[in-house]
Design an enzyme around this catalytic site. Structure first.
Site, PDB file in Angstrom:
ATOM      1  N   GLU A  86       0.796  -1.232   0.000  1.00  0.00           N
ATOM      2  CA  GLU A  86       0.000   0.000   0.000  1.00  0.00           C
ATOM      3  C   GLU A  86       0.833   1.290   0.000  1.00  0.00           C
ATOM      4  O   GLU A  86       0.441   2.285   0.609  1.00  0.00           O
ATOM      5  CB  GLU A  86      -0.960   0.001   1.203  1.00  0.00           C
ATOM      6  CG  GLU A  86      -1.940  -1.162   1.140  1.00  0.00           C
ATOM      7  CD  GLU A  86      -2.767  -1.326   2.406  1.00  0.00           C
ATOM      8  OE1 GLU A  86      -3.917  -1.756   2.286  1.00  0.00           O
ATOM      9  OE2 GLU A  86      -2.274  -1.059   3.512  1.00  0.00           O
TER      10      GLU A  86
HETATM   11  C1  TNX Z   1      -4.507  -4.065   4.613  1.00  0.00           C
HETATM   12  S1  TNX Z   1      -2.853  -6.425   4.330  1.00  0.00           S
HETATM   13  C2  TNX Z   1      -3.273  -3.814   5.136  1.00  0.00           C
HETATM   14  C3  TNX Z   1      -3.162  -3.311   6.516  1.00  0.00           C
HETATM   15  C4  TNX Z   1      -4.501  -3.139   7.163  1.00  0.00           C
HETATM   16  C5  TNX Z   1      -5.406  -4.272   6.780  1.00  0.00           C
HETATM   17  C6  TNX Z   1      -6.729  -4.241   7.457  1.00  0.00           C
HETATM   18  C7  TNX Z   1      -1.784  -5.368   4.220  1.00  0.00           C
HETATM   19  C8  TNX Z   1      -0.488  -5.841   3.772  1.00  0.00           C
HETATM   20  N1  TNX Z   1      -2.092  -4.109   4.515  1.00  0.00           N
HETATM   21  O1  TNX Z   1      -2.454  -2.098   6.519  1.00  0.00           O
HETATM   22  O2  TNX Z   1      -4.320  -3.112   8.534  1.00  0.00           O
HETATM   23  O3  TNX Z   1      -5.587  -4.233   5.386  1.00  0.00           O
HETATM   24  O4  TNX Z   1      -7.439  -5.418   7.233  1.00  0.00           O
END
Ligand code: TNX
Length: 569
Positions: A361
């Protein structure tokens, strides 16, 4: 003692096994009805409950399901009060023996001395032996129960440790009692021969969104060990808080650790705290995988050190739950000094082979800037002698020896970039968001959790195959499976346990058991037997409606031991 155990009022009665079915509350009578006849009837009923034989444990009741089970019902063995635990003088074996004794002493009240003599105890004993047996592999064991006692054989101390966990599950659920219980400590006769399907089986705890005390993390490690999970991934840094002390960049914790989701006080681990977690885990054959999430999820670091921010301006501290807005400046050399310092200090504290560098992300660091950044960080990790782990967004970056990607997609495993990275040599940890994300709600009315990746009831957590989940990735490239618990909505140990249990054992079985044992109907029956174990141990869990939990044990004057509240379902 952790709050869960302290909260249990254990007033065990002779012969009563908490797992035994019985009327919900045999002696609660309105006081105006408590005449002599009614009391006599109640006493008779509860005496009946006390005499009711506990449901016998079968050799095949173990979670995760063993590779091979050969029952021999004529060979049941009753653990005698004078049993000894015999272990060879090898220090690692003695540590397993001491751990087993600690598991069994509180409920039995037996002394269970650990000895390295081969003199057999009169009533039999528990023998732990190392043997050159290639068929057991690095983590396998053989457990044999005969009328002369129990023998656990392993090629390594890890195998013996898992044999000890199996032994624990073969005793009645009241073995989980923190105080002595009068019970028949019978073990079912026969042999279990067992070894894992995948070498890496883990769970992740996000200690960044909400911070959890060392004691809470240790309890999570206990839950992992119980189900033969061997890795604890700690998500140590995120926008809302930086949780691990770094001597060369002290403001990361003095400034960056003071926040949490929702405005709580935050917190962080000193190096001594972290080492305590690592050591406790190692004693339970669990490896800690530290994650420093880069280049995104770094708002807390930027608050502490604005020089790392692209505009060199400190952002406001963040206590919300959005993602994807923060990043360290990939075009500034100082950023790589920072990363080398941080990863160097974390690597020095972590005896395991892994360093997880996140990579998810980072929406504002795109294309070649992103891959160039990742490749540089991968080289830093390699230079520290560690193996790179990262979320599957790392896939387009160049390969570095041994690197491991963690798949968290929710689309059933379609991702050509990940498959291509595997063709170039990457191995995979499989954590599909729609099956393995333990922060997802069980059902629409689950009081905490998310639903962006779907609702995950126990069957959804169980009914998938890590070996074939990601298209174009052969089972041989799958290192294992991990169940992540993100904690935006999770604020306490009870809430952690509520989200882990009963789904963690489902994921553990996917990681450990041969695919041939996969069977939802059998699993839900075996899992049901763990409810009374958790209740007895004071562990919170979700009474998932699809699991045939035994009726709440009827113990006069005792409320059900599991702390309800979050699990009032
Ligand atoms: C996605 S899964 C994220 C996290 C969040 C989560 C909440 C991932 C690698 N990143 O930053 O906490 O979703 O479900």
């Amino acid at each position: 003692m952790h709050p869960g155990v302290a909260a249990v009022s254990t007033t065990p009665s002779p012969g009563l096994t908490p797992g035994a079915a019985g009327p919900a509350d045999p002696v609660s009578l309105p006081s105006h009805e408590a005449d002599a006849a009614t009391l006599a009837r109640a006493a008779e009923r509860s005496a009946g409950d006390l005499l009711a034989p506990p449901t016998p444990i079968r050799l095949s009741d173990v979670v995760p399901a063993p590779r091979q089970v050969d029952p021999a019902p004529a060979d049941d063995w009753l653990l005698p009060p004078d049993a000894v635990i015999v272990a060879s003088a090898d220090p690692a074996v003695l540590t397993v023996a001491a751990h087993l004794a600690e598991l069994l002493r509180p409920a039995t009240g037996y002394p269970l001395p650990v000895t390295d003599t081969t003199r057999p105890a009169p009533g039999g004993g528990i023998t732990l032996t190392l043997a050159d047996d290639d068929s057991l592999g690095a983590e396998g064991y053989r457990l044999t129960v005969t009328r002369a006692g129990v023998t656990i054989t392993g090629a390594t101390a890890t195998g013996l440790f898992y044999g000890a966990q199996t032994l624990r599950q073969l005793l009645p659920p009241s073995i989980e009692s923190p105080t002595p219980v009068t019970a028949r400590w019978t073990l079912p006769g026969g042999t279990i021969t067992d070894s894992p399907r995948f070498p890496l089986r883990g769970a992740m705890l996000d200690v960044a969104r909400h911070f959890f005390a060392v004691e809470d993390v240790l309890r999570v490690i206990d839950h992992l060990a119980r189900y033969k999970l061997n890795h604890l991934h700690l998500h140590l840094t995120d926008d809302q808080g930086w949780r691990i002390a770094v001597d060369s960049w002290p403001r990361l914790t003095t400034v960056g650790a003071t926040t949490a989701v929702g405005g709580g006080p935050g917190g962080s681990y000193t190096k001594a705290d972290y080492l305590r977690i690592v050591a406790y885990a190692a004693d339970r054959h669990v490896t800690v995988v530290p994650e420093i999430d880069l280049p995104g999820h770094t708002n807390a670091a930027l608050v502490a050190y604005p020089e790392l921010a692209p505009d060199k301006v400190a952002p406001p501290p963040y206590t919300g739950t959005e993602v994807g807005f923060s990043y360290v400046d990939p075009s500034d050399e100082r950023t790589y000094d920072f990363i080398a310092d941080v990863l160097g200090e974390v690597a020095a504290l972590s005896p395991g082979p892994w360093l997880h560098i996140g990579g998810d992300e980072a929406f504002k660091v795109k294309g070649e800037v992103y891959t160039g950044f990742v490749e540089r960080v991968q080289r830093i990790v390699a230079g520290l002698g560690k193996t790179v782990v990262g979320w599957h967004q790392l896939a387009p970056a160049g390969h570095v020896d041994g690197r491991v990607l963690q798949w968290w997609g929710t689309n059933g495993g379609e991702d050509p970039a990940t498959a291509d990275a595997v063709r170039r040599g990457a191995r995979l940890i499989v954590s599909p968001g729609n099956h393995a994300y333990l922060d997802m709600k069980y059902a629409p009315d689950t009081p905490i959790g998310h639903d962006w990746a779907g609702l995950i009831d126990v069957r959804t957590a169980y009914d998938w195959d890590p070996g074939t989940h990601v298209a174009g990735v052969p089972t041989t490239a799958v290192l294992g499976v991990e169940a992540p618990l993100w904690t935006e909505s999770v604020t306490s140990l009870a809430e952690i346990e509520f989200m882990l249990l009963p789904r963690l054992p489902a994921v553990a079985e996917l990681g450990w058991s041969p695919r041939t044992t996969h069977d939802w109907d059998g699993f839900r029956e075996r899992l049901a037997g763990h409810g009374p174990r958790w209740s007895t141990a004071g562990v919170t869990f979700h009474r998932a409606p699809e699991i045939p939990w035994p009726a709440t044990p009827a113990v006069p004057g005792q409320r059900p031991a599991a702390r309800e509240g979050v699990n009032q379902t």
